[in-house]
Design a protein around this motif. Structure first.
Motif, mmCIF file in Angstrom:
data_model
loop_
_atom_site.group_PDB
_atom_site.id
_atom_site.type_symbol
_atom_site.label_atom_id
_atom_site.label_comp_id
_atom_site.label_asym_id
_atom_site.label_seq_id
_atom_site.Cartn_x
_atom_site.Cartn_y
_atom_site.Cartn_z
ATOM 1 N N LEU A 202 0.814 -1.225 0.000
ATOM 2 C CA LEU A 202 0.000 0.000 0.000
ATOM 3 C C LEU A 202 0.847 1.274 0.000
ATOM 4 C CD1 LEU A 202 -3.036 -0.890 2.317
ATOM 5 C CD2 LEU A 202 -2.941 -0.745 -0.176
ATOM 6 N N PRO A 203 1.913 1.370 0.810
ATOM 7 C CA PRO A 203 2.763 2.565 0.695
ATOM 8 C C PRO A 203 3.363 2.747 -0.688
ATOM 9 C CG PRO A 203 3.204 1.436 2.757
ATOM 10 C CD PRO A 203 2.301 0.550 1.966
ATOM 11 N N LEU A 204 3.789 1.646 -1.316
ATOM 12 C CA LEU A 204 4.330 1.749 -2.677
ATOM 13 C C LEU A 204 3.262 2.222 -3.651
ATOM 14 C CD1 LEU A 204 6.594 -1.433 -2.967
ATOM 15 C CD2 LEU A 204 7.317 0.951 -2.798
ATOM 16 N N ALA A 205 2.025 1.743 -3.480
ATOM 17 C CA ALA A 205 0.939 2.180 -4.367
ATOM 18 C C ALA A 205 0.657 3.669 -4.189
ATOM 19 C CB ALA A 205 -0.319 1.360 -4.083
ATOM 20 N N MET A 206 0.670 4.150 -2.949
ATOM 21 C CA MET A 206 0.425 5.568 -2.700
ATOM 22 C C MET A 206 1.532 6.433 -3.310
ATOM 23 S SD MET A 206 -0.859 5.294 1.273
ATOM 24 C CE MET A 206 -0.904 7.069 1.473
ATOM 25 N N VAL A 207 2.790 5.980 -3.149
ATOM 26 C CA VAL A 207 3.899 6.709 -3.762
ATOM 27 C C VAL A 207 3.772 6.692 -5.281
ATOM 28 C CG1 VAL A 207 6.401 6.703 -4.111
ATOM 29 C CG2 VAL A 207 5.478 6.342 -1.834
ATOM 30 N N GLY A 208 3.325 5.556 -5.832
ATOM 31 C CA GLY A 208 3.164 5.457 -7.280
ATOM 32 C C GLY A 208 2.124 6.426 -7.817
ATOM 33 N N VAL A 209 0.989 6.535 -7.125
ATOM 34 C CA VAL A 209 -0.054 7.479 -7.556
ATOM 35 C C VAL A 209 0.460 8.910 -7.492
ATOM 36 C CG1 VAL A 209 -2.322 8.409 -6.979
ATOM 37 C CG2 VAL A 209 -1.938 5.935 -6.933
ATOM 38 N N SER A 210 1.135 9.256 -6.391
ATOM 39 C CA SER A 210 1.689 10.610 -6.264
ATOM 40 C C SER A 210 2.758 10.873 -7.314
ATOM 41 C CB SER A 210 2.281 10.797 -4.858
ATOM 42 O OG SER A 210 1.304 10.607 -3.864
ATOM 43 N N LEU A 211 3.518 9.822 -7.646
ATOM 44 C CA LEU A 211 4.573 9.977 -8.650
ATOM 45 C C LEU A 211 3.998 10.272 -10.023
ATOM 46 C CD1 LEU A 211 7.561 9.826 -9.407
ATOM 47 C CD2 LEU A 211 7.281 7.364 -9.711
ATOM 48 N N VAL A 212 2.909 9.586 -10.391
ATOM 49 C CA VAL A 212 2.274 9.839 -11.688
ATOM 50 C C VAL A 212 1.805 11.293 -11.772
ATOM 51 C CG1 VAL A 212 0.295 9.262 -13.122
ATOM 52 C CG2 VAL A 212 1.628 7.441 -12.079
#
Length: 368
Positions: free
Chosen positions: A75-85
């Protein structure tokens, strides 16, 4: 015609063929299988602890382990991924609008450079400054196009990612729950001396656990420190640069410096001396120490491999297998060294049990 040798040869050929076909079928999910195995190895100690607390209920312990893995890793990686996009879209828009202008930044560095440096550049025929500025502008334009295209590619591959993600979770559940049984089945099936098989499988699991735990910890630490430094100094796209530093930190010794180094040079060349000094201090004495202290402790100590082998196998693995190579490369290197160590200790013949037991005993002493 029906001799035992012929039957055995046909059976071995059939075994090799169906094994190759099975691996071919799994190739579309290569990344999902790899990370399912890696996370299962990493979280197996937690599963065993939960199994004791839950009084021998394997399904409940495996589901709890999966939930914890989701909560603290995925979940932290997914949140970082969304913010990164979102950050990539913003940076791309700023590059196209001219708000981020690499050619202008380069011109500022040229204007602040002493004449002797410009003369030195011309003396070594490195090209005139106008040509360099044109190249920087062209590279910046290409970079913005690449970033935009990659963002579009990520959007187009969302379905494949979701499928692979659920395959990984499904596989992770069964690997955590049935890992001990599967490991015993593999040890019994592999046609090697049992001590050899046990030693090599232990080496495999140890290297995967150390590589994932160590490299990911170093990447998170370096990316977080670098991103906070960029945010504090007012650098645009701090999250994007933090993720790039985390990714590049998978390359030992030189990774994150490829990002913070040019920014520090820009600060110094344009007269922002305190910003450049702060960034150099953070890069050398904080980010650099994380790499030089934390990586050998978490990676080299457990894998029992020299730092230069870890470096070369990581770079080579990533060159061949992409992001998955930072796990595959060190694993191949560790198995290579372990197999040759067993071969050398066995006197080049068949004293397999004694060699594996001695190698395993030496490894236990080093761990102790």
């Amino acid at each position: 015609m029906n001799s035992p040798q012929l039957q055995r040869g046909v059976f071995l050929a059939l075994l090799a063929a169906v094994t190759a076909a099975f691996l071919w079928v799994l190739m579309p999910f290569f990344g999902a299988v790899l990370w399912g195995v890696a996370l299962a190895i990493l979280f197996t100690p937690l599963y065993k602890w939960l199994l004791k607390k839950m009084r021998g209920k394997p399904n409940a312990a495996a589901l709890s382990t999966l939930a914890i893995c989701l909560f603290i890793v995925i979940l932290p990686l997914a949140m970082v991924g969304v913010s990164l996009v979102q950050e990539i879209a913003l940076v791309t828009q700023n590059i196209r609008s001219g708000q981020i202008n690499f050619a202008a930044y380069f011109q500022q560095i040229l204007d602040a450079s002493p004449q002797w440096l410009l003369n030195l550049v011309e003396r070594f025929n490195l090209g005139d400054m106008a040509a360099w500025q044109a190249r920087v502008s062209a590279i910046a334009g290409q970079a913005s196009q690449i970033i935009a295209s990659q963002a579009l590619t990520i959007g187009q591959n969302t379905f494949d990612f979701v499928v692979s993600f659920f395959v990984m979770l499904y596989l992770l559940y069964f690997l955590v729950r049935d890992g001990a049984t599967l490991s015993k089945t593999m040890r019994d099936a592999v046609p090697l001396a049992k001590p050899h098989t046990h030693y090599l499988l232990n080496k495999f699991t140890t290297v995967i656990r150390a590589t994932v735990k160590g490299n990911v910890a170093v990447a998170i630490a370096q990316g977080t420190i670098g991103g906070l430094a960029f945010w504090f100094l007012g650098v645009q796209g701090a999250l994007l640069w933090a993720v790039l530093m985390a990714f590049l930190s998978l390359l030992p010794a030189v990774g994150a410096a490829l990002i913070w180094g040019p920014v520090a040079i820009y600060f110094l060349a344009t007269g922002h001396f305190w910003q450049g000094g702060v960034l150099i201090f953070v890069g050398v004495f904080v980010i650099g120490l994380v790499d030089n202290i934390l990586r050998p402790v978490l990676v080299g100590k457990d894998t029992q491999m020299p730092d230069y082998i870890v470096l070369m196998s990581t770079i080579g693995g990533m060159a061949i297998f992409g992001i998955n190579g930072f796990v595959i490369g060190p694993v191949i290197a560790a198995l290579f060294m372990a197999a040759w160590s067993l071969f050398a200790d066995s006197g080049h013949v068949g004293n397999g049990h004694e060699a594996a037991e001695s190698a395993e005993g030496a490894g236990d002493k080093k761990k102790g």
